[in-house]
Design a protein around this motif. Structure first.
Motif, mmCIF file in Angstrom:
data_model
loop_
_atom_site.group_PDB
_atom_site.id
_atom_site.type_symbol
_atom_site.label_atom_id
_atom_site.label_comp_id
_atom_site.label_asym_id
_atom_site.label_seq_id
_atom_site.Cartn_x
_atom_site.Cartn_y
_atom_site.Cartn_z
ATOM 1 N N GLY A 159 0.804 -1.218 0.000
ATOM 2 C CA GLY A 159 0.000 0.000 0.000
ATOM 3 C C GLY A 159 0.833 1.261 0.000
ATOM 4 N N ALA A 160 2.066 1.164 0.514
ATOM 5 C CA ALA A 160 2.941 2.343 0.557
ATOM 6 C C ALA A 160 3.646 2.583 -0.767
ATOM 7 N N THR A 161 3.533 1.624 -1.705
ATOM 8 C CA THR A 161 4.213 1.765 -3.003
ATOM 9 C C THR A 161 3.201 2.210 -4.049
ATOM 10 N N SER A 162 2.874 3.477 -4.030
ATOM 11 C CA SER A 162 1.896 4.014 -4.986
ATOM 12 C C SER A 162 2.618 4.589 -6.195
ATOM 13 N N PHE A 163 2.013 4.395 -7.359
ATOM 14 C CA PHE A 163 2.579 4.918 -8.599
ATOM 15 C C PHE A 163 2.288 6.412 -8.721
ATOM 16 N N PRO A 164 3.195 7.160 -9.342
ATOM 17 C CA PRO A 164 2.925 8.586 -9.578
ATOM 18 C C PRO A 164 1.832 8.755 -10.627
ATOM 19 N N ALA A 165 1.211 9.916 -10.650
ATOM 20 C CA ALA A 165 0.175 10.185 -11.654
ATOM 21 C C ALA A 165 0.780 10.066 -13.049
ATOM 22 N N ASN A 166 0.157 9.244 -13.856
ATOM 23 C CA ASN A 166 0.649 9.025 -15.214
ATOM 24 C C ASN A 166 -0.553 8.661 -16.081
ATOM 25 N N TRP A 167 -1.109 9.659 -16.770
ATOM 26 C CA TRP A 167 -2.330 9.453 -17.518
ATOM 27 C C TRP A 167 -2.075 8.573 -18.726
ATOM 28 N N GLN A 168 -2.767 7.431 -18.762
ATOM 29 C CA GLN A 168 -2.597 6.511 -19.877
ATOM 30 C C GLN A 168 -3.035 7.168 -21.183
ATOM 31 N N GLN A 169 -2.311 6.810 -22.259
ATOM 32 C CA GLN A 169 -2.595 7.306 -23.607
ATOM 33 C C GLN A 169 -2.500 8.834 -23.676
ATOM 34 N N ALA A 170 -1.698 9.452 -22.783
ATOM 35 C CA ALA A 170 -1.630 10.913 -22.743
ATOM 36 C C ALA A 170 -0.824 11.478 -23.904
ATOM 37 N N SER A 171 0.062 10.690 -24.462
ATOM 38 C CA SER A 171 0.929 11.217 -25.520
ATOM 39 C C SER A 171 0.863 10.319 -26.745
ATOM 40 N N LEU A 172 1.190 10.899 -27.879
ATOM 41 C CA LEU A 172 1.232 10.151 -29.123
ATOM 42 C C LEU A 172 2.568 9.435 -29.272
ATOM 43 N N PRO A 173 2.563 8.167 -29.736
ATOM 44 C CA PRO A 173 3.837 7.520 -30.022
ATOM 45 C C PRO A 173 4.484 8.169 -31.237
ATOM 46 N N LYS A 174 5.762 8.470 -31.143
ATOM 47 C CA LYS A 174 6.492 9.088 -32.235
ATOM 48 C C LYS A 174 6.715 8.068 -33.344
ATOM 49 N N THR A 175 6.503 8.473 -34.580
ATOM 50 C CA THR A 175 6.729 7.590 -35.725
ATOM 51 C C THR A 175 7.474 8.348 -36.823
ATOM 52 N N LEU A 176 8.047 7.595 -37.738
ATOM 53 C CA LEU A 176 8.670 8.199 -38.909
ATOM 54 C C LEU A 176 7.591 8.536 -39.940
ATOM 55 N N THR A 177 7.770 9.641 -40.634
ATOM 56 C CA THR A 177 6.876 9.982 -41.737
ATOM 57 C C THR A 177 7.228 9.117 -42.947
ATOM 58 N N LYS A 178 6.354 9.120 -43.946
ATOM 59 C CA LYS A 178 6.626 8.359 -45.159
ATOM 60 C C LYS A 178 7.929 8.811 -45.812
#
Length: 413
Positions: free
Chosen positions: A212-231
């Motif tokens: 119970g003392a090991t809580s994760f920090p706030a980290n909103w799932q899907q908050a950022s876009l995965p970086k990809t290469l353009t065509k």
């Protein structure tokens, strides 16, 4: 043998004399060049002379003693000429000496400690490996965090989980967090602690207050876009693979494995010749993150790149790995680090400002979505255990998102 008779006696009359043959055999087996073998033997001779002059027992040799030789003796060396003094070659030669001495049980393995904390970590590692099936890299990260906690709590005393208080865990996490450049990075340490306490729970320990003392920090799932290469960037990268250079065909095959199949660096490194079925155009993945075998279709471009490497550039070797080392120690497969390095070099040749090899995996997922594949199909290709892991790529599916988007209020006016 070292050419100078006087300095040869340093080695042949030292405590290391019985291990010279094994040392030389190891270098020959690794297929080092003759000049390198000669330098390593000269370095061993210098170290043997220092052991004799310092009255040091061979059974006390370890990494710390070798570092002491390199840091304290070498800069102030007054040994008779020609004493070999190249620090880089000395470090490499003495690394081989350590392996020879450990194989012959003259000195203990550095990874095997005798303290209660060492024993506890060994049992935890066995649990992670055999019960939970965690990858070696994950286990190593978890062990490093748990080691810090247990050493801070018990030093060289017996490990008593009941003696750990929840407030001490919070303080430990706070101290770990202060060393992280990004706040969310503390999540890895929290995961390690929670994994350890759950292991202790299987042994019957009351650890719910510690979990119970090991809580994760706030980290909103899907908050950022995965970086990809353009065509355009993909075209530049593939175009750069045609350039000549050291290990160019190996680099091309590696990039195609990551870009066309979405393989992780470790999965590329662990590919074997027996994993490729050329007649069926399939490839079997065995060294996966989830330790599950997966059979995937082998794209023509990827198969051609691998075939070109095998035919024209792969050095003669008895090793069954697809990608092997070009330099000594030879007859060894490459590791994940070399896979990542090869991809970084491919980026550089293409003039792209990227370094992360995982970028190619994201790009492959994006290309699948653009070609009309569903998220479930992308999840299957990426071998995600949970579809939630794949949901982040939904943001990249702009065509389908546009189809379900509602008109903006007032846009008609």
């Amino acid at each position: 043998m070292y050419s100078d008779h006087h300095t040869s006696s340093w080695l042949l009359e030292s405590q290391l004399a019985p291990f010279v043959d094994a040392f030389m055999l190891r270098l020959f087996d690794c297929r080092y060049a003759f000049n390198t073998i000669n330098n390593y033997l000269a370095g061993l001779t210098h170290f043997a002379h220092w052991l004799t002059e310092s009255h040091i027992d061979v059974k006390t040799i370890d990494e710390r003693l070798i570092q002491r030789f390199l840091d304290d003796h070498l800069p102030n060396c007054c040994c008779e000429k020609p004493a070999f003094s190249d620090a880089k070659d000395l470090h490499a030669a003495l690394g081989h000496l350590l392996r020879v001495l450990r194989v012959n049980a003259i000195i203990a393995d550095s990874s095997i400690g005798q303290t209660p904390v060492d024993e506890e970590l060994r049992r935890f590692d066995d649990h992670m490996s055999h019960v939970r099936g965690l990858a070696a890299r994950t286990r190593k990260q978890y062990l490093a965090v748990v080691r810090c906690l247990l050493l801070a709590q018990f030093a060289d005393r017996e490990v008593v989980i009941a003696a750990i208080k929840a407030n001490q865990i919070r303080q430990f996490i706070a101290s770990q967090s202060s060393q992280c450049r990004v706040a969310s990075s503390i999540g890895a340490s929290v995961s390690a602690l929670r994994s350890y306490f759950r292991y202790r729970a299987t042994l019957g320990d009351a650890v719910h207050h510690l979990i119970g003392a090991t809580s994760f920090p706030a980290n909103w799932q899907q908050a950022s876009l995965p970086k990809t290469l353009t065509k355009h960037e993909v075209e530049r990268l593939l175009g750069a693979l045609a350039q000549d250079g050291p290990a160019a065909l190996r680099t091309a095959a590696i990039v195609h494995c990551a870009l066309d199949l979405g393989l992780r660096s470790s999965e590329v490194a662990y590919l074997g010749l027996d994993d490729i079925d050329w007649s069926a155009a399939t490839i079997t993945l065995r060294g996966t993150k989830g330790r599950r075998e997966a059979i995937m279709p082998l794209p023509a471009a990827t198969g051609q790149a691998i075939a070109d490497y095998l035919k024209y550039e792969r050095p003669p070797t008895s090793n069954r790995a697809v990608f092997v080392r070009n330099v000594a120690p030879r007859d060894q497969p490459v590791g994940p680090d070399l896979i990542r390095k090869s991809i970084r070099q491919a980026y550089a040749r293409a003039g792209l400002p990227y370094t992360r090899s995982h970028l190619l995996r994201h790009t492959m997922a994006s290309r699948l979505l653009e070609s009309g594949s569903s998220l479930k199909e992308v999840a299957d290709v990426l071998r995600h255990r949970s579809l939630n892991t794949t949901l982040v790529y939904a943001k990249l599916d702009s065509q389908n998102l546009a189809a379900v988007a509602l008109p903006w209020p007032g846009s008609a006016s």
